[in-house]
Design a protein around this motif. Structure first.
Motif, mmCIF file in Angstrom:
data_model
loop_
_atom_site.group_PDB
_atom_site.id
_atom_site.type_symbol
_atom_site.label_atom_id
_atom_site.label_comp_id
_atom_site.label_asym_id
_atom_site.label_seq_id
_atom_site.Cartn_x
_atom_site.Cartn_y
_atom_site.Cartn_z
ATOM 1 N N PRO A 258 0.819 -1.213 0.000
ATOM 2 C CA PRO A 258 0.000 0.000 0.000
ATOM 3 C C PRO A 258 0.859 1.272 0.000
ATOM 4 C CG PRO A 258 -0.826 -1.576 1.602
ATOM 5 C CD PRO A 258 0.504 -2.092 1.138
ATOM 6 N N ILE A 259 0.369 2.282 -0.689
ATOM 7 C CA ILE A 259 1.003 3.599 -0.750
ATOM 8 C C ILE A 259 0.273 4.510 0.231
ATOM 9 C CG2 ILE A 259 1.502 5.579 -2.233
ATOM 10 C CD1 ILE A 259 1.516 3.571 -4.601
ATOM 11 N N THR A 260 0.992 5.105 1.138
ATOM 12 C CA THR A 260 0.388 5.973 2.145
ATOM 13 C C THR A 260 0.996 7.366 2.065
ATOM 14 O OG1 THR A 260 1.987 5.304 3.838
ATOM 15 C CG2 THR A 260 -0.030 4.007 3.663
ATOM 16 N N GLY A 261 0.431 8.310 2.804
ATOM 17 C CA GLY A 261 0.915 9.681 2.745
ATOM 18 C C GLY A 261 0.690 10.430 4.042
ATOM 19 N N LYS A 262 1.135 11.674 4.059
ATOM 20 C CA LYS A 262 1.032 12.509 5.259
ATOM 21 C C LYS A 262 -0.411 12.901 5.541
ATOM 22 C CE LYS A 262 3.650 16.213 7.503
ATOM 23 N NZ LYS A 262 4.752 17.202 7.332
ATOM 24 N N VAL A 263 -1.214 13.031 4.470
ATOM 25 C CA VAL A 263 -2.653 13.247 4.605
ATOM 26 C C VAL A 263 -3.364 12.161 3.804
ATOM 27 C CG1 VAL A 263 -2.457 15.721 5.014
ATOM 28 C CG2 VAL A 263 -2.669 14.882 2.671
ATOM 29 N N VAL A 279 -11.789 0.448 -13.286
ATOM 30 C CA VAL A 279 -10.538 0.146 -12.595
ATOM 31 C C VAL A 279 -10.849 -0.774 -11.419
ATOM 32 C CG1 VAL A 279 -9.497 2.351 -13.241
ATOM 33 C CG2 VAL A 279 -10.681 2.149 -11.041
ATOM 34 N N VAL A 280 -9.819 -1.497 -10.967
ATOM 35 C CA VAL A 280 -9.908 -2.351 -9.784
ATOM 36 C C VAL A 280 -8.874 -1.854 -8.777
ATOM 37 C CG1 VAL A 280 -9.749 -4.705 -8.871
ATOM 38 C CG2 VAL A 280 -10.601 -4.323 -11.206
ATOM 39 N N CYS A 281 -9.304 -1.618 -7.555
ATOM 40 C CA CYS A 281 -8.417 -1.177 -6.474
ATOM 41 C C CYS A 281 -8.577 -2.125 -5.298
ATOM 42 C CB CYS A 281 -8.757 0.247 -6.019
ATOM 43 S SG CYS A 281 -8.721 1.504 -7.325
ATOM 44 N N ASN A 282 -7.573 -2.140 -4.400
ATOM 45 C CA ASN A 282 -7.745 -2.865 -3.142
ATOM 46 C C ASN A 282 -7.249 -2.022 -1.982
ATOM 47 O OD1 ASN A 282 -5.563 -5.255 -4.657
ATOM 48 N ND2 ASN A 282 -4.860 -3.413 -3.616
ATOM 49 N N PHE A 283 -8.033 -2.034 -0.900
ATOM 50 C CA PHE A 283 -7.712 -1.297 0.322
ATOM 51 C C PHE A 283 -7.303 -2.312 1.377
ATOM 52 C CE2 PHE A 283 -10.614 1.151 -2.202
ATOM 53 C CZ PHE A 283 -10.064 2.425 -2.160
ATOM 54 N N LEU A 284 -6.061 -2.180 1.858
ATOM 55 C CA LEU A 284 -5.453 -3.214 2.682
ATOM 56 C C LEU A 284 -4.992 -2.646 4.022
ATOM 57 C CD1 LEU A 284 -3.310 -4.856 -0.136
ATOM 58 C CD2 LEU A 284 -5.555 -5.570 0.707
ATOM 59 N N PRO A 285 -4.700 -3.524 5.003
ATOM 60 C CA PRO A 285 -4.147 -3.037 6.268
ATOM 61 C C PRO A 285 -2.905 -2.195 6.007
ATOM 62 C CG PRO A 285 -4.779 -5.341 6.457
ATOM 63 C CD PRO A 285 -4.909 -4.986 5.005
ATOM 64 N N GLU A 353 -3.566 5.399 13.917
ATOM 65 C CA GLU A 353 -2.298 5.259 13.196
ATOM 66 C C GLU A 353 -2.337 4.201 12.105
ATOM 67 O OE1 GLU A 353 0.780 4.599 16.043
ATOM 68 O OE2 GLU A 353 0.670 6.637 16.844
ATOM 69 N N GLU A 354 -3.310 3.324 12.133
ATOM 70 C CA GLU A 354 -3.378 2.293 11.102
ATOM 71 C C GLU A 354 -4.810 1.820 10.940
ATOM 72 O OE1 GLU A 354 -2.219 -1.655 13.721
ATOM 73 O OE2 GLU A 354 -0.647 -0.640 12.590
ATOM 74 N N PHE A 355 -5.106 1.290 9.749
ATOM 75 C CA PHE A 355 -6.394 0.676 9.464
ATOM 76 C C PHE A 355 -6.180 -0.814 9.245
ATOM 77 C CE2 PHE A 355 -7.951 4.893 7.632
ATOM 78 C CZ PHE A 355 -8.737 5.158 8.744
ATOM 79 N N ASP A 356 -7.058 -1.620 9.837
ATOM 80 C CA ASP A 356 -7.054 -3.064 9.614
ATOM 81 C C ASP A 356 -8.317 -3.404 8.835
ATOM 82 O OD1 ASP A 356 -6.791 -5.775 9.623
ATOM 83 O OD2 ASP A 356 -7.417 -6.037 11.711
ATOM 84 N N GLU A 357 -8.214 -3.353 7.516
ATOM 85 C CA GLU A 357 -9.371 -3.599 6.673
ATOM 86 C C GLU A 357 -8.896 -4.131 5.336
ATOM 87 O OE1 GLU A 357 -10.859 0.363 6.581
ATOM 88 O OE2 GLU A 357 -9.708 0.913 4.811
ATOM 89 N N THR A 358 -9.741 -4.913 4.704
ATOM 90 C CA THR A 358 -9.453 -5.405 3.367
ATOM 91 C C THR A 358 -10.726 -5.287 2.540
ATOM 92 O OG1 THR A 358 -7.837 -6.990 4.239
ATOM 93 C CG2 THR A 358 -8.607 -7.331 1.994
#
Length: 400
Positions: A258-263, A279-285, A353-358
């Protein structure tokens, strides 16, 4: 696919004689995209790949589509959807338009019929389960979290080792990594969230004998998508070797970085594949925004040019009880409608500080209709929950 692969036995030069030990000529088949102008592979068959002895109608399951009218967001509970056990013939249509169709099926352990989709590539997300997909290119194993990419017109069958929950995304086009991830020669670049090491194709040929073998073919007509049962004189799994840049492969969510950022980062940073008009995306921990005043959940956003489909497949839901969204849910947020988190979720996310989701997301650039499967498992109160009138709170996933 963009990188070359060679399996089995092939001649030193393409389009030249290739014979077995007894001197019999193998039959060369070019399987290529975009009229000889894009990726292709050369396959060498023991039998004639065009030799059919019968062709008859294969009646597809209900492909009826109902417009999302009046316009509203939808919540679909796929785990409540009853399907038959066959990975191909028992798929139930959930959402679709003229560019892409999304289905759902819970398999048993019996192999599917031989099948090929001549309308476009298939990108099948494996919500759970494991097994093998047998193809004319060879076999590829699948497991929970895999995307299984099957090129258009590839003859194959699903052989589950255990009951498997499959989420087929059927394109009317080809499905590939986003162009911005690729060099001008097709290599995945350093900023891409995955690389060629993460893509797993066949390692060996798969040979089978047989005569008068049925293959189910999904294809296009002026009347729409239909099915035909073709009977082949010899078994399609007779390829002794092939080489090229077109073949099926798997990619697992665990290998996506995953690519993360300051905001808060917008959904395109989570993209994994693209097709024509979707498009196909995935949202991961992942770690989330680290600006001291960051709001980790998204701002409200309007899908001006697209419909957004989120399929929630994993994560910690304890902090989201009462949302109505859970594992196995789909949310459909259509173009023309602003959506986002419940207001209370914004304050609750501060300092996280983090997300636990898929979740697996499909964004389409043409409106999606509801399939018969969607109508069977819709949570009708979802649209009113932002106003506090639906009995449940809305989804508060990071990109809902």
């Amino acid at each position: 696919m963009v990188h070359y692969r060679r399996i089995g036995t092939v001649p030193p030069k393409r389009h030249t004689q290739h014979r077995d030990a007894e001197g019999r000529l193998y039959y060369e088949e070019l399987m290529g995209e975009e009229g000889f102008s894009s990726d292709s592979s050369l396959l060498y068959h023991r039998g004639v790949p065009s030799a059919i002895v019968a062709s008859e109608v294969w009646e597809l399951r209900d492909q009826t589509r109902t417009p999302n009218h009046p316009l509203k967001p939808r919540h679909l509970r796929l785990h409540d959807l009853e399907t038959g056990p066959d990975a191909v013939t028992d798929r139930r249509l959930v959402l679709g338009n003229n560019d892409v169709r999304i289905s759902y099926v819970v398999t048993g352990t019996e192999p599917s019929p031989l099948y090929r989709n001549a309308t476009g590539d298939e990108c099948v997300y494996v919500e759970s389960g494991s097994g093998v997909v047998e193809t004319v290119f060879g076999a590829i194993g699948y497991r929970t979290g895999d995307y299984v990419l099957v090129p258009r017109a590839t003859t194959h069958r699903w052989v589950p080792a255990e009951p498997s929950r499959l989420y087929p995304i059927e394109a009317n086009s080809h499905v590939a990594p986003p162009k911005r991830y690729l060099s001008r020669y097709g290599q995945l670049l350093e900023h891409a969230p995955y690389c060629e090491r993460d893509l797993h194709g066949p390692d060996d040929v798969l040979l089978a004998d047989g005569a008068d073998v049925d293959v189910l073919v999904k294809h296009r007509t002026s009347a729409g998508i239909v099915g035909t049962r073709m009977t082949y004189a010899t078994h399609p799994f007779d390829v002794v070797g092939w080489d090229g840049c077109l073949y099926p492969y798997t990619f697992n969510l665990e290998d996506y970085m995953p690519i993360t950022g300051k905001v808060h980062q917008p959904p395109p940073v989570h993209q994994v594949f693209e097709g024509h008009n979707f498009v196909v995306c995935n949202f991961l921990p992942r770690k989330v925004d680290y600006h001291p005043l960051a709001i980790p959940v998204p701002y409200y956003h309007s899908n001006v040019d697209s419909d957004e489909v989120m399929f929630y497949v994993g994560g910690d839901y304890e902090a989201r009880k009462g949302s109505g969204i859970g594992i196995g849910s789909i949310s459909l947020h259509p173009g023309g409608y602003a959506h986002g988190p419940q207001p209370s979720a914004i304050e609750a996310s501060l300092g996280v500080e983090e997300f636990d989701e898929t979740a697996v997301m499909v964004d389409t650039f043409a409106p999606l209709d509801l399939g018969e499967g969607a109508l069977a498992v819709e949570h009708p109160a979802y649209a009113w929950t932002w106003a506090g009138r639906g009995g449940d709170d809305p989804a508060v996933f990071s990109n809902s």
